[in-house]
Design a protein around this motif. Structure first.
Motif, short mmCIF file in Angstrom:
data_model
loop_
_atom_site.label_atom_id
_atom_site.label_comp_id
_atom_site.label_asym_id
_atom_site.label_seq_id
_atom_site.Cartn_x
_atom_site.Cartn_y
_atom_site.Cartn_z
N GLY A 1 0.68 -1.13 0.02
CA GLY A 1 0.05 0.08 0.00
C GLY A 1 0.93 1.33 0.06
N GLU A 2 2.17 1.23 0.14
CA GLU A 2 3.10 2.33 0.29
C GLU A 2 2.99 2.73 -1.27
OE1 GLU A 2 5.72 5.07 2.00
OE2 GLU A 2 4.59 3.42 2.92
N ASP A 3 3.28 4.19 -1.53
CA ASP A 3 3.25 4.63 -2.67
C ASP A 3 4.51 4.93 -3.29
OD1 ASP A 3 2.13 5.75 -5.12
OD2 ASP A 3 1.80 7.66 -4.30
N LYS A 4 5.43 4.05 -2.95
CA LYS A 4 6.83 4.20 -3.71
C LYS A 4 7.35 2.93 -4.11
CE LYS A 4 8.94 7.38 -0.26
NZ LYS A 4 9.96 7.60 0.77
N SER A 5 8.17 3.18 -5.12
CA SER A 5 8.63 1.66 -5.88
C SER A 5 9.69 1.18 -5.18
CB SER A 5 9.04 2.20 -7.27
OG SER A 5 8.12 2.68 -7.95
N PRO A 6 9.79 -0.34 -5.28
CA PRO A 6 10.90 -0.88 -4.51
C PRO A 6 12.04 -0.31 -5.33
CG PRO A 6 9.63 -2.47 -5.76
CD PRO A 6 8.81 -1.24 -5.92
N GLN A 7 13.37 -0.07 -4.70
CA GLN A 7 14.67 0.05 -4.91
C GLN A 7 15.70 -0.77 -4.89
OE1 GLN A 7 15.33 3.86 -2.97
NE2 GLN A 7 13.71 5.18 -3.99
N VAL A 8 16.48 -0.66 -5.90
CA VAL A 8 17.79 -1.65 -5.56
C VAL A 8 19.01 -0.70 -5.84
CG1 VAL A 8 17.65 -2.74 -8.04
CG2 VAL A 8 18.94 -3.91 -6.15
N LYS A 9 20.06 -0.83 -5.31
CA LYS A 9 21.22 0.10 -5.30
C LYS A 9 22.39 -0.92 -6.28
CE LYS A 9 22.33 2.95 -2.62
NZ LYS A 9 22.74 3.71 -1.15
N LEU A 10 22.69 -0.30 -7.39
CA LEU A 10 23.78 -0.98 -8.13
C LEU A 10 25.03 -0.33 -7.88
CD1 LEU A 10 21.75 -1.65 -11.48
CD2 LEU A 10 21.88 -3.16 -9.41
N ARG A 11 26.37 -1.28 -7.84
CA ARG A 11 27.74 -0.66 -8.03
C ARG A 11 28.36 -0.93 -8.98
NH1 ARG A 11 30.32 -2.11 -2.55
NH2 ARG A 11 28.98 -0.25 -1.90
N VAL A 12 29.02 -0.26 -9.49
CA VAL A 12 29.89 -0.63 -10.79
C VAL A 12 31.18 -1.28 -10.12
CG1 VAL A 12 31.56 0.21 -12.68
CG2 VAL A 12 29.54 1.50 -12.40
N THR A 13 31.20 -2.71 -10.50
CA THR A 13 32.24 -3.71 -9.77
C THR A 13 33.30 -3.89 -10.76
OG1 THR A 13 30.74 -5.63 -10.38
CG2 THR A 13 30.83 -4.78 -8.22
N LEU A 14 33.33 -3.92 -12.24
CA LEU A 14 34.17 -3.96 -13.29
C LEU A 14 33.85 -2.84 -14.12
CD1 LEU A 14 34.57 -7.85 -13.84
CD2 LEU A 14 36.31 -6.39 -12.79
N ALA A 15 35.07 -2.46 -14.70
CA ALA A 15 34.60 -1.32 -15.67
C ALA A 15 35.95 -1.28 -16.59
CB ALA A 15 34.48 -0.09 -15.15
N GLU A 16 35.77 -0.92 -18.09
CA GLU A 16 36.78 -0.71 -18.86
C GLU A 16 36.36 0.55 -19.75
OE1 GLU A 16 39.87 -1.42 -19.32
OE2 GLU A 16 39.73 -2.69 -17.74
N VAL A 17 37.09 1.67 -19.66
CA VAL A 17 36.64 2.84 -20.58
C VAL A 17 37.44 2.72 -21.85
CG1 VAL A 17 36.55 5.23 -20.66
CG2 VAL A 17 36.00 4.00 -18.53
N ALA A 18 36.84 3.14 -22.91
CA ALA A 18 37.39 3.25 -24.18
C ALA A 18 38.61 4.37 -24.30
CB ALA A 18 36.30 3.56 -25.20
N GLN A 19 39.68 4.01 -24.55
CA GLN A 19 40.94 4.85 -24.41
C GLN A 19 41.09 5.49 -25.53
OE1 GLN A 19 42.80 4.79 -21.55
NE2 GLN A 19 40.76 3.74 -20.90
N ASP A 20 40.41 5.40 -26.89
CA ASP A 20 40.42 6.10 -28.24
C ASP A 20 39.37 6.07 -28.96
OD1 ASP A 20 40.71 3.68 -29.49
OD2 ASP A 20 42.68 3.56 -29.29
N HIS A 21 39.30 6.75 -30.13
CA HIS A 21 38.08 6.99 -30.97
C HIS A 21 37.75 5.64 -31.40
CE1 HIS A 21 37.63 11.13 -30.65
NE2 HIS A 21 38.75 11.40 -31.09
N ARG A 22 38.64 4.82 -31.71
CA ARG A 22 38.43 3.45 -32.45
C ARG A 22 37.73 2.45 -31.28
NH1 ARG A 22 39.75 -1.45 -32.32
NH2 ARG A 22 41.72 -1.11 -30.57
N GLN A 23 38.25 2.39 -30.06
CA GLN A 23 37.69 1.69 -28.90
C GLN A 23 36.21 2.26 -28.66
OE1 GLN A 23 40.42 1.75 -25.56
NE2 GLN A 23 41.52 0.13 -26.52
N ALA A 24 35.93 3.44 -28.77
CA ALA A 24 34.65 4.25 -28.37
C ALA A 24 33.60 3.72 -29.77
CB ALA A 24 34.87 5.52 -28.29
N ASP A 25 34.08 3.56 -30.78
CA ASP A 25 33.23 3.36 -31.79
C ASP A 25 33.15 1.71 -31.88
OD1 ASP A 25 31.78 3.97 -34.42
OD2 ASP A 25 33.44 2.47 -35.19
#
Length: 147
Positions: A58-82
């Motif tokens: 009956g509560e008017d709020k949605s259930p929530q889940v908190k996510l954490r970034v546990t692994l990540a790799e960021v594109a280092q150049d335009h080719r990788q971003a593409d």
């Protein structure tokens, strides 16, 4: 863990523990993100649920889940971003075709197939290892010929 109604809308919150991204961004990217608000980088991330908040019936709020970034790799150049953008577009096309673009419900979620299709023209790990071996052999031949 409580079970949710099948129609329950779960709200996603991103945990503020972004420290894992620190090591994946170049100094130039970090400075650019600071100096140019609105700048974007492409990344591949693993998200792990760390906590949830349920609400009484009956509560008017949605259930929530908190996510954490546990692994990540960021594109280092335009080719990788593409490349990352191509994978994202392939996955989006797959969700559109499976009619799961707006929600994750019944239906196919075959990300592996979409990724494989997007990467079909890119070298595999074996291709890269063969390239490294050939490069070493080429450099070694060059050293022998110089003597």
């Amino acid at each position: 863990m409580p079970k949710l109604d099948k129609d329950a809308e779960v709200e996603i919150k991103l945990d503020t523990a972004g420290g894992i991204l620190q090591g994946t961004l170049t100094e130039e990217q970090r400075r650019g993100l600071f100096e140019h608000p609105g700048m974007s980088v492409f990344a591949i991330v693993e998200l792990t649920s760390k906590s949830y908040t349920g609400h009484a019936d009956g509560e008017d709020k949605s259930p929530q889940v908190k996510l954490r970034v546990t692994l990540a790799e960021v594109a280092q150049d335009h080719r990788q971003a593409d490349l990352v953008a191509q994978v994202m577009r392939a996955m989006m096309r797959k969700r559109k075709m499976d009619q799961t673009l707006d929600e994750l419900g019944p239906g196919a979620h075959d990300a592996e197939h979409a990724v494989a299709a997007a990467l079909a023209d890119h070298p595999t790990e074996d291709d890269y290892e063969a390239h490294q071996i050939a490069e070493r052999q080429r450099r070694n031949r060059g050293r022998v010929e110089q003597h």
